[in-house]
Design an enzyme around this catalytic site. Structure first.
Site, PDB file in Angstrom:
ATOM      1  N   LYS A   1       0.639  -1.181   0.101  1.00  0.00           N
ATOM      2  CA  LYS A   1       0.045  -0.264  -0.108  1.00  0.00           C
ATOM      3  C   LYS A   1       0.788   1.275  -0.002  1.00  0.00           C
ATOM      4  O   LYS A   1       0.345   2.477  -0.302  1.00  0.00           O
ATOM      5  CB  LYS A   1      -1.043   0.001   1.111  1.00  0.00           C
ATOM      6  CG  LYS A   1      -0.240  -0.199   2.589  1.00  0.00           C
ATOM      7  CD  LYS A   1      -1.389  -0.284   3.668  1.00  0.00           C
ATOM      8  CE  LYS A   1      -0.664  -0.597   5.057  1.00  0.00           C
ATOM      9  NZ  LYS A   1      -1.709  -0.960   5.705  1.00  0.00           N
ATOM     10  N   ARG A   2       2.203   1.191   0.182  1.00  0.00           N
ATOM     11  CA  ARG A   2       3.026   2.192   0.104  1.00  0.00           C
ATOM     12  C   ARG A   2       2.946   2.841  -1.226  1.00  0.00           C
ATOM     13  O   ARG A   2       3.399   3.896  -1.556  1.00  0.00           O
ATOM     14  CB  ARG A   2       4.347   2.124   0.695  1.00  0.00           C
ATOM     15  CG  ARG A   2       4.201   1.499   2.173  1.00  0.00           C
ATOM     16  CD  ARG A   2       5.179   2.396   3.239  1.00  0.00           C
ATOM     17  NE  ARG A   2       5.002   1.722   4.365  1.00  0.00           N
ATOM     18  CZ  ARG A   2       4.249   2.277   5.601  1.00  0.00           C
ATOM     19  NH1 ARG A   2       3.350   3.080   5.228  1.00  0.00           N
ATOM     20  NH2 ARG A   2       4.392   1.689   6.554  1.00  0.00           N
TER      21      ARG A   2
END
Ligand code: GLU
Length: 481
Positions: free
Chosen positions: A258-259
């Site tokens: 998700k980064r």
């Protein structure tokens, strides 16, 4: 190789710790297809042994988004079945019984070491350049010492007594045998001091008791499979067949995270990706229908699927490709299906109802609604005509503050208006920025306009993934962070 399998029992075993992940849908799809192809059953088991991180809301979201995709299961916490309960937190007593069996056969032992001692051991190992792991101090205790410690009410864990020499070979149906030197395998904790099982114990006991025949999971679990194999041996049980799927990757080939990319199924649903696009796209991540056809239905996949055709290369979660595929499916919708889709997914009654309190005092006539509130429905925003960095602030300092906010938002446990408000107020205070230097630019990044409805409430509705996407997008376009 599994060319024919009769009535396999497969399972998906999500931990309900956050938003439903695209990786879960990918693994569920392959389990579902194998179960359907060979007249088997798919089981949904909720692995909520990490009580601190598990959330009932996440459990619901997981089931809801798998249903949205059209993937169903034959046994599970919601539909029941003969092997329940299907939530690990409701099976605590079962794990205790099995751990007792291992204790009495000498395959497991109690460990009384404190956290402080364990971290000292690790520090020493690190200083000497050794691999870190438990030094097996409590495995060497004499019977009398052990009995005495058990008699005192000190908290203790139970560890697996991993064989001290030799090796453990697991068989992966796609990769063949994989060998692990036992010396490299830690004496894994099976039962925590609060009586909760660890993932390894609960997973093996449940796969055995639920008569799972094939475990399809991501390749990041391969090293755990070696521990699981040792556990199956310790219990004297036959292990299931293991199939480790290649993990989804970002464009730079790192594991999808998700980064770098939104990973929540809900994000893609809100974006307007059709369920059949998502299934087709996820199927292509690990399998192909034929060299010249990338477009197929779930039914066609079930018909043609062969395990041996799974490709092991690192599949890239390519958003451009996803968009193109979705365009294809959108073009195929009939007018009725199109209307149904827009009404259900984009302008759903639930979403409009939650927008109501935010917009009702800001409209004179309805024609203002779409234009003023388009950011609730859009993806990336155009910042080119906006001055976002507040007057008197260095762009570098400002962007660092925004990058910090991005990280804080990721760790926010409960995504709600109140929590968001507190988080941002605390962050602003920590930075010692004036309110207007903090909240106006954040508002511009999130909504693209200075006159949008209250910020925290809007962010709550837009959702974690889209809010983080916009911050990341802004930073990507305006800084080197
Ligand atoms: N609970 C694990 C997860 O969240 C399950 C892994 C497995 O399939 O064994 O991914």
């Amino acid at each position: 190789m599994l060319s024919t399998v009769s009535a396999p029992r497969l399972r998906i075993a999500p931990s309900p710790t956050g938003d439903p992940h695209v990786g879960l849908a990918y693994i569920t799809l392959f389990n579902y297809v194998l179960a359907k192809k060979f007249g088997g059953k798919l089981i949904l088991r909720i692995e909520d042994t990490d009580q601190e991180r598990s959330k009932a809301s996440s459990e619901e979201l997981i089931m809801e988004s798998l249903r949205w995709l059209g993937l169903s299961w034959d046994e599970g916490p919601d539909v029941g079945g003969p092997f329940g309960p299907y939530k690990q937190s409701e099976r605590k007593a079962i794990y205790r019984t099995y751990v007792d069996k291992l204790l009495s056969s000498g395959k497991a032992y109690p460990c009384f070491c404190s956290n402080a001692r364990l971290s000292e051991v690790r520090q020493e190992q690190r200083a000497k350049g050794l691999t870190t792991g438990y030094d097996r101090h409590c495995r060497a205790l004499k019977e009398g010492e052990r009995a005495a410690l058990l008699g005192q009410s000190t908290a203790y864990t139970i560890r697996l007594a991993v064989p001290l020499g030799g090796s453990t070979t697991i068989r992966d149906e796609l990769r063949g045998p994989i060998e692990f030197t036992n010396e490299m395998i830690d004496d894994q904790i099976l039962l925590k001091s609060d009586g909760m099982p660890t993932y390894h114990l609960a997973n093996v006991v449940d796969d055995h008791l639920m008569e799972i025949t094939h475990v399809i999971r991501a390749e990041e679990w391969i090293s755990s499979t070696a521990k699981h194999k040792l556990l199956y041996q310790a219990f004297g049980w036959q292990e299931p067949q293991f199939i480790h799927m290649p993990i989804l990757r970002n464009e730079d080939k790192s594991k999808i995270s998700k980064r770098k990319n939104p990973v929540s199924l809900n994000y893609y649903r809100r974006k307007g990706i059709l369920p059949k696009t998502m299934l087709n796209f996820l199927a292509l991540m690990g399998w192909s229908y034929s060299a010249d056809n990338e477009i197929f239905t779930l039914e066609q996949m079930i018909e043609k699927f062969q395990l041996r055709d799974i490709h092991l290369g690192g599949p890239v979660f390519d958003l451009v490709k996803l968009g193109r595929l979705n365009q294809h499916y959108l073009q195929q919708l009939s007018p009725d299906e199109f209307a149904e889709f827009v009404r259900a997914e984009i302008f759903s009654t639930d979403f409009l109802k939650s927008l109501h309190p935010l917009v009702k005092d800001r409209l004179e006539v309805f024609e203002q609604f779409v234009d003023r509130n388009s950011f609730f429905f859009n993806g990336a925003l155009d910042y080119s005509a906006l001055v976002i960095v507040p007057k008197g602030k260095e762009a570098g300092e400002f962007n660092e503050g925004m990058a910090e906010l991005l990280l804080l938002l990721d760790d926010l446990y409960l995504w709600s208006e109140a929590e968001l408000h507190t988080l941002m107020e605390n962050h602003r205070a920590k930075l010692s920025w004036k309110s207007k230097d903090y909240f106006m630019p954040v508002r511009l990044i999130i909504s693209g306009r200075p006159d949008s409805p209250p910020l925290a409430a809007s962010m709550a509705l837009i959702g974690r993934e889209m809010v983080r996407f916009r911050l990341r997008d802004y930073l990507k376009k305006n800084s080197h962070i």
